[in-house]
Design a protein around this motif. Structure first.
Motif, mmCIF file in Angstrom:
data_model
loop_
_atom_site.group_PDB
_atom_site.id
_atom_site.type_symbol
_atom_site.label_atom_id
_atom_site.label_comp_id
_atom_site.label_asym_id
_atom_site.label_seq_id
_atom_site.Cartn_x
_atom_site.Cartn_y
_atom_site.Cartn_z
ATOM 1 N N ALA A 61 -0.702 4.233 -9.747
ATOM 2 C CA ALA A 61 -0.344 5.656 -9.743
ATOM 3 C C ALA A 61 -0.432 6.219 -8.328
ATOM 4 O O ALA A 61 -1.485 6.175 -7.693
ATOM 5 N N LEU A 62 0.682 6.743 -7.843
ATOM 6 C CA LEU A 62 0.723 7.400 -6.545
ATOM 7 C C LEU A 62 1.293 8.806 -6.702
ATOM 8 O O LEU A 62 2.170 9.046 -7.540
ATOM 9 N N LEU A 63 0.792 9.724 -5.895
ATOM 10 C CA LEU A 63 1.266 11.103 -5.885
ATOM 11 C C LEU A 63 2.226 11.299 -4.715
ATOM 12 O O LEU A 63 2.014 10.756 -3.625
ATOM 13 N N TRP A 75 3.571 9.628 0.061
ATOM 14 C CA TRP A 75 3.042 8.890 -1.082
ATOM 15 C C TRP A 75 1.558 8.620 -0.848
ATOM 16 O O TRP A 75 1.189 8.033 0.178
ATOM 17 N N GLU A 76 0.717 9.028 -1.797
ATOM 18 C CA GLU A 76 -0.719 8.931 -1.590
ATOM 19 C C GLU A 76 -1.470 8.587 -2.867
ATOM 20 O O GLU A 76 -1.038 8.901 -3.975
ATOM 21 N N MET A 171 6.324 -0.968 -0.401
ATOM 22 C CA MET A 171 6.285 0.373 0.184
ATOM 23 C C MET A 171 5.247 0.469 1.293
ATOM 24 O O MET A 171 5.452 1.148 2.304
ATOM 25 N N ALA A 172 4.119 -0.222 1.114
ATOM 26 C CA ALA A 172 3.092 -0.241 2.158
ATOM 27 C C ALA A 172 3.575 -1.005 3.386
ATOM 28 O O ALA A 172 3.324 -0.601 4.522
ATOM 29 N N GLY A 173 4.293 -2.095 3.150
ATOM 30 C CA GLY A 173 4.738 -2.937 4.254
ATOM 31 C C GLY A 173 5.868 -2.355 5.072
ATOM 32 O O GLY A 173 5.975 -2.635 6.281
ATOM 33 N N ASN A 174 6.738 -1.532 4.450
ATOM 34 C CA ASN A 174 7.894 -1.007 5.181
ATOM 35 C C ASN A 174 7.704 0.436 5.651
ATOM 36 O O ASN A 174 8.660 1.097 6.040
ATOM 37 N N SER A 175 6.465 0.924 5.596
ATOM 38 C CA SER A 175 6.087 2.269 6.066
ATOM 39 C C SER A 175 6.629 3.390 5.193
ATOM 40 O O SER A 175 6.602 4.554 5.606
ATOM 41 N N GLU A 176 7.099 3.066 3.987
ATOM 42 C CA GLU A 176 7.425 4.138 3.048
ATOM 43 C C GLU A 176 6.142 4.869 2.656
ATOM 44 O O GLU A 176 6.146 6.059 2.389
ATOM 45 N N ILE A 177 5.041 4.125 2.627
ATOM 46 C CA ILE A 177 3.707 4.707 2.521
ATOM 47 C C ILE A 177 3.108 4.708 3.920
ATOM 48 O O ILE A 177 3.012 3.653 4.566
ATOM 49 N N THR A 182 -4.404 5.538 1.804
ATOM 50 C CA THR A 182 -3.638 4.872 0.755
ATOM 51 C C THR A 182 -3.296 3.446 1.149
ATOM 52 O O THR A 182 -3.382 2.518 0.324
ATOM 53 N N LEU A 183 -2.922 3.236 2.397
ATOM 54 C CA LEU A 183 -2.633 1.879 2.861
ATOM 55 C C LEU A 183 -3.867 0.992 2.756
ATOM 56 O O LEU A 183 -3.794 -0.138 2.258
ATOM 57 N N ILE A 184 -5.005 1.495 3.224
ATOM 58 C CA ILE A 184 -6.240 0.715 3.139
ATOM 59 C C ILE A 184 -6.568 0.423 1.680
ATOM 60 O O ILE A 184 -6.930 -0.703 1.313
ATOM 61 N N GLY A 185 -6.449 1.449 0.828
ATOM 62 C CA GLY A 185 -6.761 1.283 -0.581
ATOM 63 C C GLY A 185 -5.880 0.251 -1.255
ATOM 64 O O GLY A 185 -6.357 -0.582 -2.041
ATOM 65 N N ILE A 186 -4.574 0.278 -0.974
ATOM 66 C CA ILE A 186 -3.650 -0.682 -1.590
ATOM 67 C C ILE A 186 -3.981 -2.103 -1.150
ATOM 68 O O ILE A 186 -4.073 -3.018 -1.979
ATOM 69 N N TYR A 187 -4.169 -2.318 0.141
ATOM 70 C CA TYR A 187 -4.431 -3.677 0.615
ATOM 71 C C TYR A 187 -5.787 -4.192 0.135
ATOM 72 O O TYR A 187 -5.919 -5.387 -0.199
ATOM 73 N N ARG A 188 -6.785 -3.323 0.056
ATOM 74 C CA ARG A 188 -8.082 -3.771 -0.465
ATOM 75 C C ARG A 188 -7.989 -4.038 -1.962
ATOM 76 O O ARG A 188 -8.613 -4.986 -2.475
ATOM 77 N N ALA A 189 -7.226 -3.220 -2.678
ATOM 78 C CA ALA A 189 -7.045 -3.450 -4.115
ATOM 79 C C ALA A 189 -6.324 -4.773 -4.365
ATOM 80 O O ALA A 189 -6.705 -5.544 -5.261
ATOM 81 N N LEU A 190 -5.296 -5.051 -3.576
ATOM 82 C CA LEU A 190 -4.571 -6.309 -3.726
ATOM 83 C C LEU A 190 -5.492 -7.497 -3.452
ATOM 84 O O LEU A 190 -5.452 -8.503 -4.170
#
Length: 206
Positions: A61-63, A75-76, A171-177, A182-190
């Protein structure tokens, strides 16, 4: 050696933040009016807020928030302050429900460490969480929200959208995010999800 603070002036304050102009003296130079932003309320180690990545049925879920300083949408993850006397985990689950309508059981909340939003200016630290197996909070809505009113919780709060893991990573990799938390959170979650997958996958190598 760290610089020496020679004077401090309060230049602005609101209900959440105080901004100071600090005069600093270093080994070979001085700086006048160095901007420092501090939270009005902070816990131990300058912990001020939480950022939460909600997951439901393998989707995140992203806002899509509008950020006034940037003049554009962003996107956050869910983000918010920890209330006075509130446990960070409780704050994470509260903010998740308030901003997305999703609820997470306490045992499904995974700590993902801390982050500093902007160490050059902000004396603040946030805690990251992955909220697994989220479901709609029936006290708020019977369905995952398909759009929040921008002013419902805070100015600029946008609609909630669910993205599959591959899309969120792209989205994190192509700078859409672009939002740092949020970037830190996504990569740590992955990284956490990959570790968990290895634990549950039988080792068939001989």
């Amino acid at each position: 050696m760290p610089p020496i603070l020679t004077s401090r002036r309060l230049v602005y304050a609101n209900s959440k933040w105080r901004a100071y102009a600090d005069d600093l003296r270093g080994d070979c130079t001085t700086v006048d009016g160095y901007l420092v932003v501090e939270p009005v309320h902070a816990g131990p180690d300058m912990v001020t807020g939480v950022a939460v990545l909600g997951e439901t049925d393998g989707r995140f879920a992203l806002l899509h928030n509008h950020r006034h300083p940037l003049g554009q949408r962003s996107w956050e993850m869910v983000k918010g302050f920890i209330d006075a006397g509130e446990n960070p985990a409780d704050a994470a689950r509260r903010e998740l429900t308030e901003e997305t309508g999703l609820a997470c059981e306490p045992e499904d909340l995974v700590p993902l460490g801390s982050f500093t939003p902007e160490g050059a200016t902000m004396a603040a630290r946030g805690l990251l969480f992955l909220a697994r197996r989220c479901r709609p909070d029936t006290a708020i809505s019977g369905t995952v929200p398909d759009g929040n009113e921008p002013d419902e919780i805070e100015i600029g709060l946008g609609a909630t959208t669910l993205f599959d893991l591959e899309t969120a990573e792209r989205m994190a990799g192509n700078s859409e995010i672009e939002d740092a938390a949020t970037l830190i959170g996504i990569y740590r979650a992955l990284a956490w999800l990959k570790r968990e997958c290895r634990k549950t996958t039988p080792n068939t190598s001989s």
